[in-house]
Design a protein around this motif. Structure first.
Motif, PDB file in Angstrom:
ATOM      1  N   ALA A   1      -2.414   0.791 -11.758  1.00 46.59           N
ATOM      2  CA  ALA A   1      -2.902   1.502 -10.564  1.00 46.59           C
ATOM      3  C   ALA A   1      -1.963   1.273  -9.383  1.00 46.59           C
ATOM      4  N   GLY A   2      -1.457   0.053  -9.261  1.00 46.84           N
ATOM      5  CA  GLY A   2      -0.513  -0.258  -8.186  1.00 46.84           C
ATOM      6  C   GLY A   2       0.740   0.595  -8.288  1.00 46.84           C
ATOM      7  N   LEU A   3       1.208   0.759  -9.526  1.00 49.17           N
ATOM      8  CA  LEU A   3       2.398   1.604  -9.720  1.00 49.17           C
ATOM      9  C   LEU A   3       2.126   3.036  -9.256  1.00 49.17           C
ATOM     10  N   LEU A   4       0.942   3.534  -9.611  1.00 50.85           N
ATOM     11  CA  LEU A   4       0.614   4.898  -9.180  1.00 50.85           C
ATOM     12  C   LEU A   4       0.449   4.968  -7.665  1.00 50.85           C
ATOM     13  N   GLY A   5      -0.047   3.892  -7.051  1.00 48.21           N
ATOM     14  CA  GLY A   5      -0.146   3.845  -5.585  1.00 48.21           C
ATOM     15  C   GLY A   5       1.233   3.964  -4.954  1.00 48.21           C
ATOM     16  N   GLY A   6       2.195   3.238  -5.524  1.00 44.57           N
ATOM     17  CA  GLY A   6       3.574   3.316  -5.033  1.00 44.57           C
ATOM     18  C   GLY A   6       4.169   4.686  -5.283  1.00 44.57           C
ATOM     19  N   PHE A   7       3.822   5.263  -6.436  1.00 38.73           N
ATOM     20  CA  PHE A   7       4.330   6.599  -6.766  1.00 38.73           C
ATOM     21  C   PHE A   7       3.750   7.634  -5.811  1.00 38.73           C
ATOM     22  N   ALA A   8       2.499   7.383  -5.379  1.00 37.22           N
ATOM     23  CA  ALA A   8       1.893   8.297  -4.407  1.00 37.22           C
ATOM     24  C   ALA A   8       2.737   8.329  -3.134  1.00 37.22           C
ATOM     25  N   TYR A   9       3.154   7.164  -2.647  1.00 39.12           N
ATOM     26  CA  TYR A   9       4.018   7.113  -1.458  1.00 39.12           C
ATOM     27  C   TYR A   9       5.355   7.781  -1.765  1.00 39.12           C
ATOM     28  N   ALA A  10       5.892   7.451  -2.944  1.00 43.71           N
ATOM     29  CA  ALA A  10       7.204   7.999  -3.306  1.00 43.71           C
ATOM     30  C   ALA A  10       7.154   9.516  -3.456  1.00 43.71           C
ATOM     31  N   ALA A  11       5.987  10.033  -3.829  1.00 46.22           N
ATOM     32  CA  ALA A  11       5.869  11.479  -4.016  1.00 46.22           C
ATOM     33  C   ALA A  11       5.714  12.195  -2.692  1.00 46.22           C
ATOM     34  N   LYS A  12       4.855  11.679  -1.830  1.00 46.43           N
ATOM     35  CA  LYS A  12       4.598  12.357  -0.553  1.00 46.43           C
ATOM     36  C   LYS A  12       3.944  11.361   0.392  1.00 46.43           C
ATOM     37  N   TYR A  13       4.483  11.256   1.584  1.00 47.22           N
ATOM     38  CA  TYR A  13       3.972  10.251   2.527  1.00 47.22           C
ATOM     39  C   TYR A  13       2.458  10.341   2.707  1.00 47.22           C
ATOM     40  N   THR A  14       1.973  11.583   2.861  1.00 48.86           N
ATOM     41  CA  THR A  14       0.557  11.722   3.195  1.00 48.86           C
ATOM     42  C   THR A  14      -0.349  11.214   2.081  1.00 48.86           C
ATOM     43  N   VAL A  15       0.165  11.203   0.864  1.00 52.40           N
ATOM     44  CA  VAL A  15      -0.668  10.781  -0.265  1.00 52.40           C
ATOM     45  C   VAL A  15      -0.701   9.258  -0.380  1.00 52.40           C
ATOM     46  N   ALA A  16       0.138   8.590   0.404  1.00 48.95           N
ATOM     47  CA  ALA A  16       0.113   7.119   0.410  1.00 48.95           C
ATOM     48  C   ALA A  16      -1.257   6.605   0.837  1.00 48.95           C
ATOM     49  N   ILE A  17      -2.035   7.479   1.459  1.00 48.92           N
ATOM     50  CA  ILE A  17      -3.401   7.093   1.859  1.00 48.92           C
ATOM     51  C   ILE A  17      -4.198   6.657   0.630  1.00 48.92           C
ATOM     52  N   MET A  18      -3.859   7.190  -0.531  1.00 51.20           N
ATOM     53  CA  MET A  18      -4.587   6.818  -1.744  1.00 51.20           C
ATOM     54  C   MET A  18      -4.283   5.372  -2.145  1.00 51.20           C
TER      55      MET A  18
END
Lengths: 176, 749
Positions: free
Chosen positions: B257-274
Motif C-alpha cells: 500500500a505504501g508503494l501505491l501511495g508513493g506511486f500516487a504522488y509520482a503519478a499526479k500531485y493531487t492524488v498524493a492526498i490518497m
C-alpha cells in the motif's frame, strides 16, 4: 531501522530549502537601435509588390499580382489591424493613368477611414501622386481592424467587358 | 508492421509490470484471492517499473534494449522463484451470478472494442499529444530526463509517463495510450473483485460499468492521459488497506500500500492526498501505530522522493511547479501560479451551483462529462449503512479534497471508483442496476443514439466521436488520420517543415509537440518563457514601454556605497506588478555613471532577473512577478563609492499604483531613506520598440514566433513584418510562423 528511515526522511525535507542568489554583476550593456538608426519602415503600408498585401484587401484590388502596381476598381478597400490610434496618417501612392483620363476627364478621389470621409482630391490632369493626411484618432479603432477605402467618382468603364477601372495603385496604408 | 510494434510496446510494458508485480504479490501470502492477484500484480508492478525507469532516466540509460534485457531478466526471476505459479494459488471467489456475467459482457465487450480502436488509433488528445507524450518523446530520444525546467509540465511528477516511455520506445504514441487503457481495465477488474469481496457482486459489476462507460472516462482512458491510472492507483490503495484491515494487518500489505501511495504522488500531485488518507487510516486502525505509519510513510517516500529530489535539483522547489511562494525559484513565477490556480478553480463556471450539471451531463466548460447516472451521486450516501460503504465514502471524500483547486471533470476521476461503488451498493437491486448500466452505456456510446446527441449538451464536451478501427490498424495512414482530425498536428508538421533542426520557437500556445522535433517555448509554461513573451509584448504595448520616469534629485552630490529603490504601496488591483526597465545614476556633471562589473545588484523578490534593470535595453525589465507589495526593492552596491546627484527609475504605465522611495548608504554609514520627493515624467519612448524586441528575442536564442490572429500581437506581427524585422514563413490552421531576421543597422550596410 524505521526510526533511521524517518530521520533520513526528515533530513531530506530540509534539503528543499532554496539557496537565494547573493548578487549579480551588471550584464553586457545593450545598444538599442535609436529611431534614426532603425530600418526604414513601411508602417502599416501595403505595397503592391508584396505577396502579403493580398491578405488585407477587401475589394477592388486584384489579388495574386506581385508587380509594382495594380489597377484598382471603383472603390479599392483594405483592412489593417492597428494597436494604437494616435499619430497615424493615411498614405496612398497612386497614378491617374493617361489612358483612362482621356475618357473620364478630371476625377475626384475620396478617402474614407472606417467609412468616414477623411479627405478628397481632385485631379485635373493625369500623373503620379502621393496622398498623405493625418487621421483624427476618433476615426480609428484601437486594437482592432480599420478599413481604408479610396473611391473614384468617375471610374473608367471598359467597353469590351464593362470592367470598371479606377486608378493605378502602388502603395496604401497607415503610417506614423 | 506499425500495428505490431504498437501491440508489442503495449504488451511488453503490461507484461513487465505484471511480472514485477507477481514477485511482490508472492509475498502477500493468502491475503489475495486468485482473481485479485493479476490486477494487483499489474498495479504494484507498474509502481515498481515506474521507479526503475525513473532511475534509468536519471542515469540516461532508458533505452529499448536495456528495458528488453531487464524485462527478460524479470521474467526469468519470476519463473524461477515460483512467483508465476503462485499467481494460480489462493482461495477463489464464488462464481459470478450468470445474469451479472451476461449483462457485464454484453456491455463490456463492445466498449472494449471501442476502447481498443480509440487507444490504438494515432494519438490526438490535446494533453496527450502535447505534453504527456511530448516529454516522453524527449526522454526517449535522450535516453533520460531532458530539459524539464523549460516547461511546468516537465516538472510535474511523471510516474505514469515513465511507463508510457517503456511502451513508446517500441510502439510510439499509440502504445503509450494503450498502457493507459490497461490501467482502466485493471480498475474495472478490481471493481468487480471488490464487489465480490463484499458480497455485492452485481454492485461490483455495475460500478465497473458506471466507470467504464462514462463518456469522459472513455475518451480519457483511451488517450495518453494519466487520470484513469490515478483512479486505479487510488482504488488499489484503498483495496489493499481494506484487505490489510481484514486480514490481521500484515506488514506485507502495508508495504504494498505504501508503494501505491508513493506511486500516487509520482503519478499526479493531487492524488498524493490518497497517501495521506492511507496514513490516517493506518493510524486509526493499527495496533502498532508508530511502526505501521512509519512503514507506510517510508514506502511512500521510496517512489515520491525521487521526484521531489529531481525538482529540487532542477529548480530549487521540490514540488515545482507549485508552492513557489514557499520555495521561490527562477523557473516558475509566483504570479503565474496564482493566476493559473485561479483559472483552474473556475474553468469559466462562475456559478459553482452549475458544476454538478456541468460535470455530469454538459461537460463543455469542464472538458468532459461523467454521464447521466452520476446525477444520482447523492444517493451514494445510503451506502453508509454498511461499513464498506462508510470506508468508500471516506476515501471518496479524500480523493475529492483537491477538486476545488481544479474543477475540470477529469479531476473527479480519482474519486469515481469510490462513488460508483458506493452508488451501486446503495441501489443494490439487480433490475435497477442493470437498467442503469444499460442506459448509461447507451448514452456513453460514441455518436449514439443517432441524432439524439444534437439535443444534448454532451455534443460540446470532450468525448469519443467514433470508432476509428481503420486508423487503429493503420489501414488509414497515421499521417492521413492526424491531418484529418488534428489541427495541432498540422501546426507541428508546418513548424518542422519551415524551421531548421534545433530552432527555438516562442508562442502563446503550444501544439502537438510529441509529433514535432522542434522546441516550442510556450509563454505561460515557465518563468524564462514569460520573460521572453514580456519582451515581445513590449514591442507593441505602449503600456509596457519605459515611458514613465521617476527622478530623484539629491540636494547635493552624495558619495554613495549602496543604493536601494523601495516600493512603498500595496497595490489593490490584483496582479499589478512592480516593474523597472532601467535604473540609472547620474553624477554631478549630469552624465550617466557607467555600470561597472564591480557593482553588486540585488532584488527582492525575483533576484534572478535583476540584471534586466541594468542592461540598457528598453524592452527588458525587472518585474516582481508577484503582486506589488511594500518593501520590495532593487539595490546596487558599488565596489567603490559613487558620487551621485540624480537617480532615474525608468518604468512603465502598467504599474500605475506603485510608488517608490530612495534609500542610500554613505561610506561608513547605514542604509537610510532620502527625504526627497520623486518627480514624475511621462517621456516619449525614443526607441524602435518592435525591432528592438525582436532583436532581443533573437539574442536570447528565439528564432521564430508562432502566433495566430486571435492571439495578442498576432495581427500586428503580420501587418508590420518590416517593423518587427520578421518574415512569415509558414501558416497552418490559423497559426502563423514568423522568422526573426538578424538586425542590420543602417550604417553597417
Amino acid at each position: 531501522m524505521v526510526r533511521t528511515a524517518v530521520a533520513a526522511l526528515l533530513l531530506f525535507c530540509t534539503t528543499a530549502c532554496v539557496t537565494m542568489p547573493e548578487s549579480y554583476a551588471p550584464p553586457v550593456q545593450r545598444k538599442p537601435a535609436l529611431s534614426e538608426d532603425a530600418p526604414v519602415t513601411s508602417g502599416g503600408i501595403l505595397r503592391m509588390d508584396q505577396v502579403e498585401t493580398d491578405a488585407y484587401i477587401l475589394q477592388d484590388i486584384p489579388k495574386g499580382d506581385t508587380g509594382p502596381w495594380r489597377w484598382t476598381g471603383a472603390r479599392p478597400t483594405i483592412r489593417l489591424y492597428l494597436t494604437a490610434i494616435t499619430d497615424y496618417k493615411v498614405r496612398v501612392e497612386y497614378t491617374v493613368a493617361e489612358v483612362t483620363f482621356k475618357t473620364t476627364g478630371p476625377v475626384t478621389l475620396r478617402f474614407f477611414v472606417n467609412d468616414e470621409l477623411l479627405s478628397e482630391q481632385r485631379h485635373d490632369r493625369p500623373g503620379t501622386f502621393t496622398f498623405e493626411k493625418p487621421v483624427p484618432y476618433k476615426m480609428l479603432k484601437a486594437n482592432n481592424d480599420n478599413d481604408l477605402a479610396v473611391e473614384v467618382d468617375k471610374p473608367y468603364v471598359a467597353e469590351r467587358d464593362g470592367a470598371k477601372l479606377g486608378f493605378i495603385l502602388t502603395a496604401i496604408g497607415f503610417v506614423r | 508492421m506499425q500495428p505490431l510494434a504498437i501491440l508489442f510496446g503495449f504488451a511488453f510494458t503490461v507484461a513487465f509490470c505484471c511480472l514485477l508485480g507477481s514477485l511482490a504479490v508472492a509475498r502477500l501470502g493468502e491475503t489475495l484471492h486468485r482473481e485479485e492477484r493479476w490486477p494487483f500484480a499489474f498495479l504494484i508492478g507498474s509502481a515498481m517499473l515506474s521507479g526503475v525507469i525513473f532511475l534509468l532516466c536519471a542515469i540516461h540509460r532508458a533505452r529499448w534494449y536495456v528495458l528488453l534485457a531487464l524485462g527478460a531478466a524479470t521474467a526469468a526471476w519470476a519463473w524461477k522463484s515460483g512467483a508465476l505459479r503462485n499467481m494460480k494459488k489462493g482461495p477463489s471467489f464464488d462464481p459470478l451470478p450468470r445474469s451479472s456475467t451476461i449483462v457485464f459482457l454484453l456491455l463490456f465487450v463492445p466498449f472494449s472494442f471501442a476502447y481498443w480502436a480509440n487507444s490504438m488509433a494515432p494519438e490526438i488528445s490535446p494533453d496527450g499529444s502535447s505534453y504527456h507524450l511530448g516529454w516522453v518523446k524527449r526522454y526517449a530520444e535522450a535516453g533520460g530526463f531532458q530539459g524539464s525546467e523549460t516547461s511546468m509540465y516537465g516538472l510535474l511528477s511523471q510516474g505514469v509517463e515513465m511507463l508510457f516511455l517503456s511502451a513508446f520506445l517500441f510502439g510510439k504514441h499509440s502504445a503509450a495510450a494503450m498502457v493507459h487503457w490497461a490501467f482502466l481495465l485493471d480498475l474495472v477488474w478490481l471493481l468487480v473483485c471488490f464487489g465480490r469481496r463484499i458480497d455485492k457482486p452485481f454492485a461490483g459489476v455495475a460500478a465497473a460499468m458506471f466507470v467504464y462507460a462514462s463518456p469522459v472516462v472513455c475518451i480519457d482512458g483511451s488517450s495518453a492521459y494519466i487520470d484513469l491510472a490515478t483512479a486505479a492507483i487510488s482504488f488499489g490503495l484503498f483495496y489493499l488497506l481494506y484487505l490489510w484491515d481484514l486480514h490481521g494487518k500484515p506488514r506485507s500489505l502495508l508495504i504494498a500500500a505504501g508503494l501505491l501511495g508513493g506511486f500516487a504522488y509520482a503519478a499526479k500531485y493531487t492524488v498524493a492526498i490518497m497517501a495521506v488518507w492511507a496514513a490516517l487510516f493506518v493510524l486509526w486502525r493499527s495496533r502498532d501505530k508508530f511502526r505501521d505509519v512509519a512503514v507506510i510513510c517510508v514506502m511512500t517516500s521510496v517512489l515520491a522522493a525521487p521526484w521531489m529530489i529531481r525538482n529540487a535539483v532542477l529548480t530549487g522547489n521540490p514540488m515545482s511547479p507549485f508552492f513557489n511562494r514557499l520555495f521561490p525559484n527562477p523557473t516558475i513565477h509566483i504570479l503565474f501560479e496564482q493566476q493559473y490556480s485561479e483559472w483552474l478553480r473556475e474553468y469559466g463556471v462562475t456559478n459553482k451551483w452549475d458544476l454538478p450539471l456541468e460535470v455530469t451531463i454538459r461537460g463543455a466548460k469542464t472538458t468532459g462529462a461523467l454521464g447521466y447516472v452520476f446525477l444520482l451521486t447523492p444517493l451514494a450516501l445510503l451506502a453508509a449503512r454498511r461499513r464498506e460503504g462508510r470506508m468508500l465514502l471516506f476515501a471518496a471524500l479524500f480523493a475529492l479534497a483537491p477538486y476545488p483547486m481544479n474543477v475540470g471533470t477529469r479531476f473527479l476521476l480519482p474519486a469515481l471508483p469510490f462513488v460508483a461503488t458506493a452508488l451501486a451498493m446503495a441501489l443494490d437491486r439487480k433490475l435497477l442496476l442493470a437498467s442503469l448500466m444499460i442506459a448509461h452505456s447507451f448514452l456513453g456510446w460514441p455518436n449514439w443514439p443517432p441524432g439524439l446527441l444534437r439535443y444534448s449538451e454532451l455534443q460540446h464536451s470532450w468525448r469519443w466521436v467514433g470508432i476509428p478501427w481503420k486508423a487503429a490498424l493503420r489501414i488509414e495512414t497515421e499521417d492521413g488520420f492526424l491531418r484529418r482530425r488534428s489541427d495541432s498536428y498540422q501546426v507541428a508538421r508546418m513548424v518542422d517543415a519551415s524551421t531548421e533542426p534545433g530552432a527555438r520557437i516562442l508562442g502563446q500556445n503550444g501544439y502537438s509537440e510529441s509529433y514535432s522535433d522542434r522546441e516550442v517555448l510556450v509563454s505561460y509554461q515557465s518563468a524564462p518563457n514569460e520573460v521572453l513573451m514580456d519582451i515581445f509584448y513590449t514591442g507593441i504595448d505602449d503600456a509596457r514601454w519605459p515611458r514613465l520616469l521617476w527622478i530623484y534629485k539629491l540636494p547635493q552630490p552624495q558619495s554613495i556605497r549602496r543604493l536601494r529603490v523601495v516600493q512603498t504601496e500595496k497595490t489593490e488591483v490584483g496582479g499589478e506588478q512592480w516593474n523597472i526597465t532601467e535604473l540609472r545614476l547620474f553624477g554631478p556633471n549630469g552624465v550617466e555613471i557607467p555600470r561597472d562589473p564591480s557593482w553588486k545588484l540585488r532584488a527582492n523578490p525575483n533576484p534572478w532577473d535583476v540584471q534586466l534593470a541594468f542592461d540598457n535595453s528598453p524592452v527588458t525589465r525587472w518585474r516582481s512577478w508577484q503582486t506589488a507589495a511594500p518593501g520590495m526593492y532593487l539595490e546596487a552596491e558599488f565596489g567603490t563609492p559613487q558620487t551621485v546627484l540624480r537617480v532615474e527609475v525608468h518604468t512603465s504605465w502598467d504599474n500605475p499604483h506603485c510608488r517608490t522611495k530612495l534609500m542610500i548608504e554613505r561610506e561608513g554609514g547605514t542604509l537610510e531613506e532620502v527625504k526627497i520627493q520623486a518627480e514624475l515624467s511621462d517621456v516619449k519612448s525614443p526607441y524602435w520598440m518592435r525591432r528592438e524586441a525582436s532583436r532581443e528575442l533573437l539574442d536570447r536564442g528565439v528564432q521564430y514566433l508562432l502566433l495566430g490572429p486571435d492571439e495578442y500581437g498576432g495581427k500586428d506581427l503580420l501587418s508590420a513584418q518590416q517593423e518587427w524585422g520578421v518574415k512569415r514563413v509558414g501558416e497552418e490552421s490559423g497559426r502563423w510562423l514568423f522568422k526573426i531576421e538578424p538586425y542590420e543597422p543602417k550604417d553597417s550596410k
